[in-house]
Design a protein around this motif. Structure first.
Motif, PDB file in Angstrom:
ATOM      1  N   ASN A 189      42.791  86.643  41.686  1.00  0.00           N
ATOM      2  CA  ASN A 189      42.686  86.392  43.064  1.00  0.00           C
ATOM      3  C   ASN A 189      44.174  86.185  43.478  1.00  0.00           C
ATOM      4  O   ASN A 189      44.373  85.141  44.199  1.00  0.00           O
ATOM      5  N   GLY A 216      46.437  88.073  45.467  1.00  0.00           N
ATOM      6  CA  GLY A 216      47.044  88.845  46.685  1.00  0.00           C
ATOM      7  C   GLY A 216      47.552  90.360  46.335  1.00  0.00           C
ATOM      8  O   GLY A 216      48.201  90.873  46.977  1.00  0.00           O
ATOM      9  N   SER A 264      46.023  94.052  44.857  1.00  0.00           N
ATOM     10  CA  SER A 264      44.921  94.794  44.796  1.00  0.00           C
ATOM     11  C   SER A 264      44.706  95.007  43.238  1.00  0.00           C
ATOM     12  O   SER A 264      45.645  95.154  42.476  1.00  0.00           O
ATOM     13  N   ASP A 290      54.287  93.848  43.937  1.00  0.00           N
ATOM     14  CA  ASP A 290      54.203  92.667  42.823  1.00  0.00           C
ATOM     15  C   ASP A 290      55.618  92.173  42.667  1.00  0.00           C
ATOM     16  O   ASP A 290      56.458  92.508  41.921  1.00  0.00           O
TER      17      ASP A 290
END
Length: 157
Positions: free
Chosen positions: A4, A6, A8, A131
């Motif tokens: 988790n 940030g 998707s 990312d």
């Protein structure tokens, strides 16, 4: 457990796919450098034997870093020769034992191919997949590859 962080799940899958292909490229490049380390001959044998060793040792570190990056993003690292060969964009040359100059040319061509794809992947990972951590990771790897490519070009000059 899925990360988790940030990003998707869909974007993580895209990044992991890019990293898996890169991992395969790096492993094929590593294998080629090992091959050349073992099989180089000629008047520069000692120097090139050591140089090729330094290349595969550095690639070994990159391979581990890429695989661990994949794991940190929640993916599974490909880790078999058949997977590497399915994913790689580089070409092997089985049964060929080129002279020292051709070995260096082959490595240089592969390094430059990886650098070109890294440039594209950095943009895609940062802009499309959001990312920035992996984009930074790939940028650092690209810079290291550029230095090795410069050294290989210098041998050919």
């Amino acid at each position: 457990m899925k990360p988790n962080i940030g990003i998707s799940e869909k974007n993580l899958e895209g990044v992991i796919k890019i990293l898996s292909t890169l991992l395969a490229d790096e492993y094929v490049l590593y294998t080629k450098a090992r091959n050349y380390h073992w099989n180089v001959v000629g008047p520069q044998f000692n120097e090139l034997h050591k140089f090729f060793q330094s290349i595969y040792e550095e690639l070994n570190e990159h391979i581990d870093d890429i695989a661990e990056r994949i794991r940190s993003l929640g993916g599974w690292s490909v880790a078999t020769l058949s997977e590497f060969l399915q994913l790689t964009r580089l070409k092997e040359h089985p049964g060929e034992y080129p002279d020292a100059r051709k070995m260096i040319e082959n490595l240089l061509n592969d390094y430059e191919a990886v650098i070109r794809t890294l440039r594209e992947d950095i943009v895609k990972v940062g802009d499309e997949y959001k990312d920035l951590g992996t984009a930074d990771f790939l940028t650092e790897l690209m810079e290291k590859h550029e230095k090795t490519a410069w050294m290989l070009r210098s041998f050919l000059s």
